[in-house]
Design an enzyme around this catalytic site. Structure first.
Site, PDB file in Angstrom:
ATOM      1  N   LEU A  29      56.540 155.274  54.037  1.00  0.00           N
ATOM      2  CA  LEU A  29      56.243 154.153  53.127  1.00  0.00           C
ATOM      3  C   LEU A  29      57.045 152.923  53.529  1.00  0.00           C
ATOM      4  CD1 LEU A  29      56.264 156.131  49.758  1.00  0.00           C
ATOM      5  CD2 LEU A  29      54.468 155.975  51.516  1.00  0.00           C
ATOM      6  N   ALA A  30      56.325 151.883  53.910  1.00  0.00           N
ATOM      7  CA  ALA A  30      57.009 150.701  54.441  1.00  0.00           C
ATOM      8  C   ALA A  30      56.331 149.413  53.998  1.00  0.00           C
ATOM      9  CB  ALA A  30      57.049 150.781  55.967  1.00  0.00           C
ATOM     10  N   ARG A  36      65.998 142.836  47.939  1.00  0.00           N
ATOM     11  CA  ARG A  36      67.461 142.808  47.932  1.00  0.00           C
ATOM     12  C   ARG A  36      68.049 142.427  49.294  1.00  0.00           C
ATOM     13  NH1 ARG A  36      67.739 148.608  45.001  1.00  0.00           N
ATOM     14  NH2 ARG A  36      65.601 148.664  45.785  1.00  0.00           N
ATOM     15  N   ASN A 196      67.815 162.074  44.926  1.00  0.00           N
ATOM     16  CA  ASN A 196      66.596 162.184  45.729  1.00  0.00           C
ATOM     17  C   ASN A 196      66.729 161.321  46.988  1.00  0.00           C
ATOM     18  OD1 ASN A 196      63.917 162.126  46.711  1.00  0.00           O
ATOM     19  ND2 ASN A 196      63.409 160.401  45.352  1.00  0.00           N
TER      20      ASN A 196
HETATM   21  C1  UD1 Z   1      63.396 155.256  46.005  1.00  0.00           C
HETATM   22  C2  UD1 Z   1      63.085 156.428  45.084  1.00  0.00           C
HETATM   23  C3  UD1 Z   1      64.398 157.018  44.602  1.00  0.00           C
HETATM   24  C4  UD1 Z   1      65.225 157.459  45.785  1.00  0.00           C
HETATM   25  C5  UD1 Z   1      65.442 156.323  46.770  1.00  0.00           C
HETATM   26  C6  UD1 Z   1      66.031 156.880  48.048  1.00  0.00           C
HETATM   27  C7  UD1 Z   1      60.943 156.087  43.932  1.00  0.00           C
HETATM   28  C8  UD1 Z   1      60.286 155.623  42.700  1.00  0.00           C
HETATM   29  N1  UD1 Z   1      62.278 155.999  43.963  1.00  0.00           N
HETATM   30  O1  UD1 Z   1      64.016 154.250  45.262  1.00  0.00           O
HETATM   31  O2  UD1 Z   1      64.152 158.138  43.758  1.00  0.00           O
HETATM   32  O3  UD1 Z   1      66.471 157.996  45.362  1.00  0.00           O
HETATM   33  O4  UD1 Z   1      64.180 155.695  47.105  1.00  0.00           O
HETATM   34  O5  UD1 Z   1      66.388 155.851  48.937  1.00  0.00           O
HETATM   35  O6  UD1 Z   1      60.274 156.591  44.804  1.00  0.00           O
HETATM   36  N2  UD1 Z   1      57.492 150.969  49.117  1.00  0.00           N
HETATM   37  C9  UD1 Z   1      56.171 150.745  49.393  1.00  0.00           C
HETATM   38  N3  UD1 Z   1      55.384 150.217  48.422  1.00  0.00           N
HETATM   39  C10 UD1 Z   1      55.835 149.930  47.177  1.00  0.00           C
HETATM   40  C11 UD1 Z   1      57.204 150.164  46.899  1.00  0.00           C
HETATM   41  C12 UD1 Z   1      58.008 150.695  47.890  1.00  0.00           C
HETATM   42  O7  UD1 Z   1      55.716 150.999  50.512  1.00  0.00           O
HETATM   43  O8  UD1 Z   1      55.043 149.468  46.353  1.00  0.00           O
HETATM   44  C13 UD1 Z   1      58.373 151.498  50.194  1.00  0.00           C
HETATM   45  C14 UD1 Z   1      59.456 150.527  50.554  1.00  0.00           C
HETATM   46  O9  UD1 Z   1      59.026 149.698  51.635  1.00  0.00           O
HETATM   47  C15 UD1 Z   1      60.623 151.410  50.938  1.00  0.00           C
HETATM   48  C16 UD1 Z   1      60.356 152.702  50.185  1.00  0.00           C
HETATM   49  O10 UD1 Z   1      59.011 152.665  49.753  1.00  0.00           O
HETATM   50  O11 UD1 Z   1      60.648 151.664  52.321  1.00  0.00           O
HETATM   51  C17 UD1 Z   1      61.290 152.898  49.002  1.00  0.00           C
HETATM   52  O12 UD1 Z   1      61.135 151.809  48.116  1.00  0.00           O
HETATM   53  P1  UD1 Z   1      62.366 151.190  47.331  1.00  0.00           P
HETATM   54  O13 UD1 Z   1      61.850 150.113  46.473  1.00  0.00           O
HETATM   55  O14 UD1 Z   1      63.461 150.866  48.260  1.00  0.00           O
HETATM   56  O15 UD1 Z   1      62.796 152.420  46.409  1.00  0.00           O
HETATM   57  P2  UD1 Z   1      64.231 152.742  45.788  1.00  0.00           P
HETATM   58  O16 UD1 Z   1      64.458 151.879  44.607  1.00  0.00           O
HETATM   59  O17 UD1 Z   1      65.247 152.729  46.856  1.00  0.00           O
HETATM   60 CA    CA Z   2      65.233 152.120  48.962  1.00  0.00          CA
END
Ligand code: UD1
Ligand code: CA
Length: 493
Positions: A29-30, A36, A196
């Site tokens: 997922l990217a 931030r 997680n």
């Molecule tokens: C997420 C997890 C959290 C975990 C943490 C680990 C969820 C809801 N939360 O939180 O439980 O402990 O990662 O690092 O899954 N992304 C998409 N599309 C979106 C949103 C995010 O592709 O709509 C991708 C982002 O690019 C990123 C990843 O998913 O690479 C994680 O997203 P991020 O917003 O960083 O999640 P965290 O708040 O870190």
């Molecule tokens: Ca993250």
């Protein structure tokens, strides 16, 4: 030679699995912006040890033996997709688009639409967790493949849980949910320490069904991938967990975390080389792609990038910066030498303060000293350019001596031209060689000569005005200047 990528990790061999027809697709997922990071560049494209963050989870999925890897892009998709295509080509790595950043669950849903219909299992991880490796992925996948579990996930209890999703377990220790930081309510939930890191494995059928049912009922109004955990529990099939290495927790959300993850990775790489017999001092930064022979010495402040290789016993003193450079055994680079896309022969001596620009080739036992710049120039065996020179587009034979201040005038404002110095030629200090030009075998160029015509083998080229000495003239001149100065001062008063 050691290479610190650790690419010989245990990979998942699907043919030996109990379910023979297992086919695995990994989703990375990217699509998020990474607010931030406060950056115009999508977060997953920020560099860590020389490669975008995203490179590491993709590499982990490939090394773990996944049949395909689908990178879900969204924010800055042209940049991210362009890099993915350039780096991985049209092989096992594919792309899917998430139109709006509606959360990790929605991103997984977007990725699922690109999954090969023949796939049986799905791995999902986050693009911003760079310290993930195949050895972290394989056991989670194995836990899903080798059981009737709907969901397997990695968990980790080491480190500071702030910002991470917390694992909620019931009285029997079964996993019932993941609670995001922003959704923590009771003191008990705030006290949860199991986190997680973001490695999930599941049958594709469960993913299809569960992802379609996600609801954004949470503090962030997002579709959470992590809600799958509660869905599996609700179906009476609690997720199985695999304890993860603490490193895998290092999610990168801001540049401070990026620096921490990078420091950790550089330290791990340096330690792998040390264990393999290389002396790596202090804060030397060695990218995962670099190879180093035994007994080489890499001093602090060195930066080794890209496809750089260092031969056995070579020494790199403080502050050398090498990008895609091949250094042969026993070569000696003195402090602050900078080289790019070049080759340095056995026992050659470089620096201090040498600059080798692309396509420079330094022969064995050759010497290149301080403030000497080479560009697209080869220097034969035993040749020397020890001080202050620019050597561009040169072909220099063996045993050639290039004096201080020599310049290869290679550029006429439109085109670059070649300077050829045949074996044993001697170039006196402060000479300019106006290319295209050839200095023959054993020829001698006198100090301060501007060479505009080829010099035949064995000839002497010299172009200077004949010297005159005028006795007592300096004393006379000084007196005259002094008098003039005093007269000017008087006139002012
Ligand atoms: C997420 C997890 C959290 C975990 C943490 C680990 C969820 C809801 N939360 O939180 O439980 O402990 O990662 O690092 O899954 N992304 C998409 N599309 C979106 C949103 C995010 O592709 O709509 C991708 C982002 O690019 C990123 C990843 O998913 O690479 C994680 O997203 P991020 O917003 O960083 O999640 P965290 O708040 O870190
Ligand atoms: Ca993250």
């Amino acid at each position: 030679m050691t290479n610190a990528t650790g690419s010989n990790r245990p990979a998942l061999d699907s043919s030996s699995s109990s379910a023979r027809s297992v086919r695995t697709s990994a989703l990375v997922l990217a699509a998020g912006q990474g607010t931030r990071m406060k950056s115009a560049l999508p977060k997953v494209m920020h560099a860590l040890c020389g490669a975008p963050l995203l490179a590491y989870p993709i590499r982990a999925a490939l090394d773990a033996g996944c049949d395909e890897v689908i990178v879900v892009v969204g924010y800055g998709r042209d940049v991210v997709a362009g890099w993915v295509e350039k780096t991985f080509g049209a092989g096992r790595v594919k792309l899917a688009i998430q139109e709006e950043p509606r959360g990790t669950g929605d991103a997984a849903r977007a990725g699922l639409s690109a999954v090969d219909p023949a796939s049986t299992h799905l791995l999902v991880f986050y693009g911003d967790v760079p310290l993930i490796e195949a050895r972290d992925v394989a056991p989670v996948l194995a836990a899903a493949v080798g059981s009737s579990a709907l969901l397997a996930l990695a968990t980790c209890s080491a480190g500071n849980p702030f910002g991470y999703g917390r694992i909620v377990r019931d009285a029997d220790g079964r996993v019932t949910a993941i609670r995001e930081q922003k959704d923590l309510q009771t003191p008990e939930e705030h006290a949860l320490r199991e986190m997680n890191p973001g490695i999930f494995a599941m049958p594709v059928d469960f993913a299809r069904d569960a992802l379609a049912r996600l609801q954004p009922n949470n503090a962030q109004r997002e579709y959470y991938l992590t809600d799958l955990v509660a869905m599996a529990a609700d179906a009476g099939n609690h997720a199985v967990t695999v304890e993860a290495r603490a490193e895998v927790m290092d999610g990168v959300n801001d540049r401070r975390q990026l620096a921490e993850a990078e420091d950790r990775m550089y330290k791990a790489i340096a330690d792998r080389h040390r264990v393999a017999g290389v002396t790596v001092r202090g804060n030397a930064r060695i990218e995962p792609t670099v190879t180093i022979g035994a007994d080489a010495v890499i001093e602090s402040g060195c930066v080794l990038r890209g496809a750089t290789s260092i031969g056995a016993g070579a020494t790199l003193d403080i502050g050398c910066v090498l990008t895609d450079v091949k250094v042969a055994a026993g070569a000696n680079l003195k402090p602050y030498s900078v080289a790019t896309s070049s080759t340095i022969g056995e026992r050659a001596q470089i620096g201090p303060f040498t600059h080798l620009r692309p396509e420079s080739v330094i022969g064995e036992d050759a010497h290149v000293g301080n403030f000497v710049e080479l560009k697209k120039t080869s220097l034969g065996k035993g040749s020397k350019a020890n001080h202050l020179a620019y050597l561009g587009d040169g072909v220099v034979g063996e045993g050639v001596n290039i004096g201080a201040g020599t310049i290869f005038c290679n550029y006429d404002g439109v085109q670059k031209h070649v300077t050829t110095l045949e074996d044993g030629a001697f170039i006196g200090s402060d000479s300019q060689l106006v290319a295209p030009i050839t200095i023959g075998k054993g020829a001698y160029v006198g100090t301060g000569t501007t060479v505009t015509r080829d010099v035949p083998a064995g000839a002497l080229a010299i172009s200077r005005v004949r010297q005159e000495n005028k006795d007592g003239y300096a004393t006379k001149l000084n007196a005259k200047f002094k008098a003039a100065k005093e007269a000017a001062a008087k006139a002012k008063k």
